[in-house]
Design an enzyme around this catalytic site. Structure first.
Site, mmCIF file in Angstrom:
data_model
loop_
_atom_site.group_PDB
_atom_site.id
_atom_site.type_symbol
_atom_site.label_atom_id
_atom_site.label_comp_id
_atom_site.label_asym_id
_atom_site.label_seq_id
_atom_site.Cartn_x
_atom_site.Cartn_y
_atom_site.Cartn_z
ATOM 1 N N LYS A 25 0.841 -1.208 0.000
ATOM 2 C CA LYS A 25 0.000 0.000 0.000
ATOM 3 C C LYS A 25 0.875 1.257 0.000
ATOM 4 C CE LYS A 25 -1.523 1.275 4.279
ATOM 5 N NZ LYS A 25 -1.159 2.647 4.609
ATOM 6 N N ASN A 26 1.922 1.260 0.829
ATOM 7 C CA ASN A 26 2.738 2.468 0.968
ATOM 8 C C ASN A 26 3.607 2.740 -0.264
ATOM 9 O OD1 ASN A 26 1.605 2.834 3.432
ATOM 10 N ND2 ASN A 26 3.431 2.336 4.642
ATOM 11 N N ARG A 82 -3.834 10.157 5.546
ATOM 12 C CA ARG A 82 -2.852 11.232 5.525
ATOM 13 C C ARG A 82 -2.072 11.301 4.203
ATOM 14 N NH1 ARG A 82 -0.834 13.499 9.686
ATOM 15 N NH2 ARG A 82 1.121 13.506 8.563
ATOM 16 N N CYS A 114 -3.026 11.920 14.292
ATOM 17 C CA CYS A 114 -3.566 10.578 14.108
ATOM 18 C C CYS A 114 -3.685 9.928 15.475
ATOM 19 C CB CYS A 114 -2.715 9.757 13.146
ATOM 20 S SG CYS A 114 -1.219 9.156 13.880
ATOM 21 N N ARG A 155 1.324 14.430 13.688
ATOM 22 C CA ARG A 155 2.183 14.021 12.560
ATOM 23 C C ARG A 155 2.295 15.221 11.630
ATOM 24 N NH1 ARG A 155 0.258 8.102 10.641
ATOM 25 N NH2 ARG A 155 2.045 8.241 9.269
ATOM 26 N N PRO A 156 3.290 16.076 11.905
ATOM 27 C CA PRO A 156 3.395 17.340 11.162
ATOM 28 C C PRO A 156 3.818 17.152 9.703
ATOM 29 C CG PRO A 156 5.262 17.066 12.647
ATOM 30 C CD PRO A 156 4.353 15.905 12.896
ATOM 31 N N ASP A 212 5.676 19.851 8.311
ATOM 32 C CA ASP A 212 6.541 21.029 8.172
ATOM 33 C C ASP A 212 7.676 20.811 7.167
ATOM 34 O OD1 ASP A 212 7.268 19.163 10.250
ATOM 35 O OD2 ASP A 212 8.918 20.492 10.794
ATOM 36 N N ASP A 233 6.455 0.248 11.605
ATOM 37 C CA ASP A 233 5.226 -0.463 11.234
ATOM 38 C C ASP A 233 5.261 -1.944 11.637
ATOM 39 O OD1 ASP A 233 4.157 1.830 10.241
ATOM 40 O OD2 ASP A 233 4.384 1.330 8.126
ATOM 41 N N ILE A 243 10.645 6.448 16.141
ATOM 42 C CA ILE A 243 9.992 7.213 15.067
ATOM 43 C C ILE A 243 8.698 7.836 15.585
ATOM 44 C CG2 ILE A 243 9.072 7.131 12.702
ATOM 45 C CD1 ILE A 243 12.004 6.443 12.753
ATOM 46 N N ARG A 255 -7.992 -1.252 6.006
ATOM 47 C CA ARG A 255 -7.222 -0.189 5.348
ATOM 48 C C ARG A 255 -5.917 -0.744 4.781
ATOM 49 N NH1 ARG A 255 -5.381 3.779 9.189
ATOM 50 N NH2 ARG A 255 -4.085 4.093 7.372
HETATM 51 C C1 UD1 Z 1 5.110 6.633 6.346
HETATM 52 C C2 UD1 Z 1 4.249 5.394 6.254
HETATM 53 C C3 UD1 Z 1 3.917 4.852 7.642
HETATM 54 C C4 UD1 Z 1 5.199 4.647 8.445
HETATM 55 C C5 UD1 Z 1 6.071 5.911 8.430
HETATM 56 C C6 UD1 Z 1 7.417 5.689 9.084
HETATM 57 C C7 UD1 Z 1 2.984 5.735 4.213
HETATM 58 C C8 UD1 Z 1 1.692 6.049 3.576
HETATM 59 N N1 UD1 Z 1 3.030 5.743 5.551
HETATM 60 O O1 UD1 Z 1 4.350 7.612 7.031
HETATM 61 O O2 UD1 Z 1 3.222 3.614 7.477
HETATM 62 O O3 UD1 Z 1 4.848 4.343 9.779
HETATM 63 O O4 UD1 Z 1 6.302 6.319 7.074
HETATM 64 O O5 UD1 Z 1 8.101 4.674 8.440
HETATM 65 O O6 UD1 Z 1 3.958 5.447 3.541
HETATM 66 N N2 UD1 Z 1 7.859 14.285 10.542
HETATM 67 C C9 UD1 Z 1 8.019 15.625 10.870
HETATM 68 N N3 UD1 Z 1 7.732 16.569 9.908
HETATM 69 C C10 UD1 Z 1 7.305 16.239 8.661
HETATM 70 C C11 UD1 Z 1 7.149 14.869 8.348
HETATM 71 C C12 UD1 Z 1 7.439 13.904 9.303
HETATM 72 O O7 UD1 Z 1 8.400 15.954 11.983
HETATM 73 O O8 UD1 Z 1 7.080 17.145 7.845
HETATM 74 C C13 UD1 Z 1 8.175 13.238 11.557
HETATM 75 C C14 UD1 Z 1 6.936 12.461 11.992
HETATM 76 O O9 UD1 Z 1 6.199 13.097 12.998
HETATM 77 C C15 UD1 Z 1 7.542 11.145 12.451
HETATM 78 C C16 UD1 Z 1 8.717 10.968 11.491
HETATM 79 O O10 UD1 Z 1 8.998 12.259 10.962
HETATM 80 O O11 UD1 Z 1 8.021 11.233 13.768
HETATM 81 C C17 UD1 Z 1 8.466 9.966 10.374
HETATM 82 O O12 UD1 Z 1 7.380 10.397 9.593
HETATM 83 P P1 UD1 Z 1 7.251 10.074 8.033
HETATM 84 O O13 UD1 Z 1 8.435 9.321 7.580
HETATM 85 O O14 UD1 Z 1 6.927 11.352 7.334
HETATM 86 O O15 UD1 Z 1 5.978 9.132 8.009
HETATM 87 P P2 UD1 Z 1 4.803 9.150 6.967
HETATM 88 O O16 UD1 Z 1 5.304 9.460 5.611
HETATM 89 O O17 UD1 Z 1 3.667 9.954 7.498
#
Ligand code: UD1
Length: 418
Positions: free
Chosen positions: A22-23, A92, A116, A121-122, A124, A304, A326, A396
């Site tokens: 899915k991802n 998301r 979530c 889950r920012p 930024d 995950d 994470i 999902r």
């Molecule tokens: C993706 C996966 C999710 C997995 C995660 C970590 C998909 C659809 N989802 O989620 O299943 O658990 O990777 O492997 O592929 N963060 C920030 N700022 C940002 C973005 C992220 O601080 O702008 C932080 C998050 O809060 C978190 C960390 O970075 O602590 C990892 O997040 P991220 O890798 O972005 O996860 P997702 O892409 O949301």
């Protein structure tokens, strides 16, 4: 609403076909926006999240047809640049349309995803990166409003190797004028799948699978065919099922390369893994051993798989420590597992599991996707019957979960929850 009723104790054995990830499928679907033609994706899992994202794309004007794990996405008539709150809040990853729309059309209005089940889950880093490529970004009543006459290649360092931010920036940079250098990007296999598709579409990208990507954008991207990679987390979940129940499962289609650390930790725990021509055979014949894990970005141990690993450790005699670096608050499953008799204590982002006692079936509740998977695993190894409520989370992300487990010998039924 449906619930799962599981009677535990059966040793699981046989074959399971691992679905597409899915991802990985979601970023490839978003990339279809960048071409003006018909993208063809194969090995797409049949999941609620895929249908949710299909409706986001359809809302933009992408015409989609789905048949037997294949998707055709016609992006020639996109006529809308808004991804509304009611769609984005359901998933998301809908935020991926931000980079793609901005790249192809120079504007996008996408709802901010919000938090979530296990905390904030920012986005930024996504926004900072898009600004570096020349986008103007405002937040207007809960929406990200982005525009750029023409995105311009730039150098950008991601403060954290976020998967989502890497996807968004790759999509945007693929349409930017000139060369972009992205440093400290995510290196997950799902990102490499996206890079390969963008390369096929005509974008010059170097460095896939490493922390630095260089991208030369193009404004004429071709629609291509692409296969979604296998789901390493689904495969890992069935691996844990074999380990827990002392079974033997052939994970057909699984990639040992993409699961290397999971397989290393599994071997330490006493699960034998053998790579075959078309997958991996996992088997446990002896005792399970306690093994500590710490989640990290790829190639580290995936967050995950954290919930499933905790369940595996409840069956290993002794103490193990499972740390999530994470998502420090991603432990909602611990309280539910405790209801089944698991002995787990929490200290900040570390779960301490005292394993080896028998779990006893009880009513429990799903809280999110992977937490739900962990409850299914625990129930498969528990004495008596476990009723798992709110299983829509499972739909999902796990295709035909109860059918697959049933075929492996589990006593599992889906019932209407009255
Ligand atoms: C993706 C996966 C999710 C997995 C995660 C970590 C998909 C659809 N989802 O989620 O299943 O658990 O990777 O492997 O592929 N963060 C920030 N700022 C940002 C973005 C992220 O601080 O702008 C932080 C998050 O809060 C978190 C960390 O970075 O602590 C990892 O997040 P991220 O890798 O972005 O996860 P997702 O892409 O949301």
């Amino acid at each position: 609403m449906d619930k799962l009723v599981i009677r535990g104790g059966n040793r699981l054995h046989g074959e399971v076909q691992v679905a597409g990830a899915k991802n990985a499928a979601l970023p490839l679907m978003a990339a279809s926006i960048l071409s003006g033609g018909v993208t063809k994706l194969s090995n797409v899992p049949d999941l609620v999240d895929i249908r949710t994202f299909s409706s986001v794309l359809a809302h933009l004007g992408v015409e989609i047809s789905a048949t037997d794990h294949r998707l055709e996405l016609d992006a020639s008539n996109i006529n809308n640049d808004e991804a509304p709150y009611d769609m984005v809040r359901k998933m998301r990853a809908s935020v991926y349309v931000l980079g793609a729309l901005l790249g192809r059309f120079g504007k996008a209005r996408v709802s901010l995803p919000g938090g979530c089940a296990w905390g904030p889950r920012p986005v930024d880093i996504h926004l900072k990166g898009l600004k570096a490529l020349g986008a103007d970004i405002d937040i207007d009543r809960g929406y990200i409003v982005a525009s750029a006459k023409k995105l311009k290649g730039a150098s950008f360092y991601l403060d954290f190797p976020s998967v989502g931010a890497t996807v968004n920036l790759l999509l945007a940079a693929s349409c930017a004028e000139g060369k972009t250098k992205l440093e400290n990007v995510a290196r997950e296999p799902e990102i490499v799948n996206l890079v390969r598709m963008l390369q096929k579409m005509g974008v010059e990208i170097n460095g896939e699978g490493t922390p630095t990507l260089s991208i030369v954008g193009s404004n004429n991207l071709a629609a291509v065919e692409m296969e979604v990679i296998p789901d390493r987390i689904e495969a890992g979940t069935y691996l844990v099922a074999a380990g827990l129940t002392g079974g033997k499962i052939h994970l057909k289609g699984a990639s040992a390369e993409q699961m290397s650390l999971i397989l290393v930790r599994a071997a330490e725990a006493g699960i034998k893994t053998t790579t075959t021509q078309d997958g991996i055979i996992v088997e446990r014949t002896g005792e399970l051993h306690p093994v500590d894990v710490e989640t990290a970005v790829y190639p580290g141990f995936p967050t995950d798989m954290q919930a499933q690993w905790i369940v595996l450790m409840t069956a290993a005699k002794g103490v193990s420590l499972i740390e999530d670096t994470i998502y420090p608050d991603r432990f909602t499953h611990v309280a539910e597992l405790t209801r089944l008799g698991a002995v787990i204590s929490m200290k900040e982002n570390i779960a301490r599991v005292s394993g080896g006692n028998t779990l006893i079936g009880a009513p429990v509740m799903s809280t999110d996707l992977r937490a739900s998977a962990s409850l299914v695993l625990a129930a498969l190894n528990a004495e008596g019957e476990t009723h798992i409520r709110r299983i829509y989370h499972l739909d999902r992300g796990y295709e035909a979960l109860e059918k697959k487990f049933e075929a492996l010998g589990a006593n599992i039924k889906r019932e209407q929850d009255k």
